[in-house]
Design a protein around this motif. Sequence first.
Motif, mmCIF file in Angstrom:
data_model
loop_
_atom_site.group_PDB
_atom_site.id
_atom_site.type_symbol
_atom_site.label_atom_id
_atom_site.label_comp_id
_atom_site.label_asym_id
_atom_site.label_seq_id
_atom_site.Cartn_x
_atom_site.Cartn_y
_atom_site.Cartn_z
ATOM 1 N N ARG A 21 0.867 -1.178 0.000
ATOM 2 C CA ARG A 21 0.000 0.000 0.000
ATOM 3 C C ARG A 21 0.903 1.225 0.000
ATOM 4 N N PRO A 22 0.403 2.404 -0.360
ATOM 5 C CA PRO A 22 1.237 3.612 -0.208
ATOM 6 C C PRO A 22 1.666 3.751 1.251
ATOM 7 N N GLN A 23 2.961 3.952 1.465
ATOM 8 C CA GLN A 23 3.501 3.883 2.813
ATOM 9 C C GLN A 23 4.556 4.955 3.045
ATOM 10 N N VAL A 24 4.858 5.161 4.324
ATOM 11 C CA VAL A 24 6.108 5.789 4.747
ATOM 12 C C VAL A 24 6.834 4.744 5.585
ATOM 13 N N GLN A 25 8.138 4.741 5.511
ATOM 14 C CA GLN A 25 8.905 3.660 6.135
ATOM 15 C C GLN A 25 8.726 3.628 7.638
ATOM 16 N N GLU A 26 8.613 4.802 8.249
ATOM 17 C CA GLU A 26 8.462 4.848 9.701
ATOM 18 C C GLU A 26 7.178 4.150 10.147
ATOM 19 N N ARG A 27 6.080 4.440 9.449
ATOM 20 C CA ARG A 27 4.808 3.805 9.801
ATOM 21 C C ARG A 27 4.858 2.305 9.547
ATOM 22 N N LEU A 28 5.423 1.911 8.403
ATOM 23 C CA LEU A 28 5.527 0.498 8.065
ATOM 24 C C LEU A 28 6.259 -0.276 9.154
ATOM 25 N N THR A 29 7.357 0.283 9.649
ATOM 26 C CA THR A 29 8.145 -0.382 10.684
ATOM 27 C C THR A 29 7.310 -0.592 11.948
ATOM 28 N N LYS A 30 6.590 0.446 12.367
ATOM 29 C CA LYS A 30 5.775 0.347 13.579
ATOM 30 C C LYS A 30 4.577 -0.579 13.382
ATOM 31 N N GLN A 31 3.993 -0.594 12.183
ATOM 32 C CA GLN A 31 2.846 -1.460 11.939
ATOM 33 C C GLN A 31 3.221 -2.933 12.061
ATOM 34 N N VAL A 32 4.357 -3.310 11.474
ATOM 35 C CA VAL A 32 4.785 -4.709 11.546
ATOM 36 C C VAL A 32 5.037 -5.104 12.998
ATOM 37 N N ALA A 33 5.757 -4.265 13.729
ATOM 38 C CA ALA A 33 6.070 -4.575 15.125
ATOM 39 C C ALA A 33 4.805 -4.630 15.976
ATOM 40 N N GLY A 34 3.939 -3.654 15.829
ATOM 41 C CA GLY A 34 2.729 -3.604 16.640
ATOM 42 C C GLY A 34 1.785 -4.756 16.356
ATOM 43 N N TRP A 35 1.667 -5.124 15.078
ATOM 44 C CA TRP A 35 0.763 -6.208 14.710
ATOM 45 C C TRP A 35 1.244 -7.533 15.284
ATOM 46 N N LEU A 36 2.547 -7.796 15.188
ATOM 47 C CA LEU A 36 3.088 -9.033 15.747
ATOM 48 C C LEU A 36 2.939 -9.059 17.265
ATOM 49 N N SER A 37 3.161 -7.919 17.902
ATOM 50 C CA SER A 37 3.010 -7.862 19.353
ATOM 51 C C SER A 37 1.568 -8.143 19.767
ATOM 52 N N ASP A 38 0.610 -7.556 19.053
ATOM 53 C CA ASP A 38 -0.798 -7.726 19.409
ATOM 54 C C ASP A 38 -1.291 -9.149 19.162
ATOM 55 N N ASN A 39 -0.830 -9.783 18.077
ATOM 56 C CA ASN A 39 -1.396 -11.065 17.667
ATOM 57 C C ASN A 39 -0.619 -12.276 18.164
ATOM 58 N N LEU A 40 0.658 -12.102 18.477
ATOM 59 C CA LEU A 40 1.464 -13.215 18.978
ATOM 60 C C LEU A 40 1.705 -13.107 20.480
ATOM 61 N N GLU A 41 1.625 -11.910 21.018
ATOM 62 C CA GLU A 41 1.874 -11.625 22.426
ATOM 63 C C GLU A 41 3.201 -12.218 22.904
ATOM 64 N N PRO A 42 4.293 -11.895 22.222
ATOM 65 C CA PRO A 42 5.605 -12.384 22.658
ATOM 66 C C PRO A 42 6.144 -11.530 23.790
ATOM 67 N N ALA A 43 7.293 -11.932 24.310
ATOM 68 C CA ALA A 43 7.935 -11.124 25.351
ATOM 69 C C ALA A 43 8.533 -9.844 24.772
ATOM 70 N N GLY A 44 8.845 -9.862 23.496
ATOM 71 C CA GLY A 44 9.395 -8.684 22.859
ATOM 72 C C GLY A 44 9.385 -8.840 21.351
#
Length: 206
Positions: free
Chosen positions: A132-155
């Motif tokens: 999708r049209p993106q900025v790199q900063e948002r893309l980086t945070k989206q990947v990290a946040g989505w994995l944190s929310d859906n996998l609930e890892p320690a980090g």
Amino acid sequence: MTTAARAARADYPALRVAPPASSVDLIAAEQAAADFLRALGIPTDTESVRGTPGRMARAYAELFSTPEFDLTTFPNDEGYDELVLARSIPLRSVCEHHLLPFVGVAHVGYLPRERILGLSKLARVVGHFAARPQVQERLTKQVAGWLSDNLEPAGVGVVIEAEHTCMTVRGVRASGSTTVTSALLGALRDDPRSRQEFFALTRLGG
């Protein structure tokens, strides 16, 4: 239901991940592309350029599309609690400011708890948010946040290194320059040793 609660069930479901809902009108996109080229003084009636508006429309439709996939996870039966890192995942996206491509790699890691992730899914998640049209900063945070929310890892840790053609082929024309962004969550942000290990393994530890 939390990951811990779902992990206790034998029928732990895979999460179906679908692309953002959108409709693609290739006929309208091709007409718009033809108007765009003519507005820039580029004739579209020659044999070699006549099909260019259609190719442009199909190319951008491909850049903005990603297949559905199942986020497959497995029980962490061995209690593995060290870093899992997928390094140099190929990445391509489009800068939302100029609609020019940026390409590079993503390094994605996490510290497991009850569940571990099918490794290919780390690349799938990167591709999901990059399409999708993106900025790199948002893309980086989206990947990290989505994995944190859906996998609930320690980090979770995500580093993206990319070359932006809006910077290298136009404007300042800084050929060969790359942009690096990072997002750290949980223990990979709060624990200095975990953070150092993550950056060292992504070869950004200095």
